[in-house]
Write an enzyme that holds these catalytic residues in place. Sequence first.
Site: not given
Length: 333
Positions: A161, A282, A297
């Site tokens: 992003h 997880d 990110s």
Amino acid sequence: MRKLKCKWLLLVLCCLLAIAGAAVPVSAEGREVYLGGMPAGFTLEMDGVQVVGVCEILTKDGTRCPAKEGGLQVGDVILSYGGIRIGSAADIGAALAAQGTKPAEVVVRRGEEEHTKRVEAAEDIASGRFRLGVLIRDSISGIGTVTYIEKGSRRFGSLGHAVADESGKPLGVGRGEIFRCAIVDVVRGECGRAGELKGLIYREEGVASADKNCETGIYGNFSAGYDCSTLPMVQVGSDAHPGRASIWATVDGGAPREYAVSIVKTDDDNRRNKNFVLKVTDGDLLRETGGIVQGMSGSPIVQDGKLIGAVTHVFLNDPTRGYGISIGRMLGN
């Protein structure tokens, strides 16, 4: 005669399609890239300087704010002052010293448009300097995750992003540097509050340069001296599908490890960076971070042994879930 014209039109159309087809790059599927997952410190120089605040100046005639009087707003990016191009905070100082209190035309970028304002600086009696009454920044720093490095070109993609301004628009970036980074602490994500990776940036250890900031991430090239041989190679896959997958992320130190996730929904038609929804399954990652946190990110997502995308956003109401971007939207930038 009409049939002849139609044949010629068909022939021309076929030729144009052939030329266009030759210009279209081959599918990225099957291409091999170095798998990322390692944290990186980013320092990006902005194209201009951004106004992040306004303030009053004490002058011999009292207090005033030239920026506010001239119509400047928080979020504006100053591109020129009195005809002098502005690329850094030092440029603003030099332009003000040259112009003094004479009215000056100021060109700013506001959103996607440019505006010209007329501003008259004031002399600060405390310092004797000419000021606009603005708080500015000419660079932005932070940490994120490298998604991949291409073989040969060493072109990398990261974040998934944009680094954006207050309005959500990608910041204009002139150039940037990428540094080694180690994760030293984690703020766990909770419902209603995004968590965060806290990193130590080694500014003496530059590893890459950045040249592009867009809605799908930050891009640039790793230096020739960076050793990619320790990174795993992986093939680029096609679209994601619901089912098991994994992300490669670093939540302690500087080395990534694999964590299990599940892709629960796909949206190939989304043209931004939310092409599928993933859920962290997880146990280790859930204990350490609570799920997806800021700084993750760009963490690459692998499914069926192939790179299919990167983590982009977290759900604020459920940090175990987040969005991912398709790798096809990142490659080629």
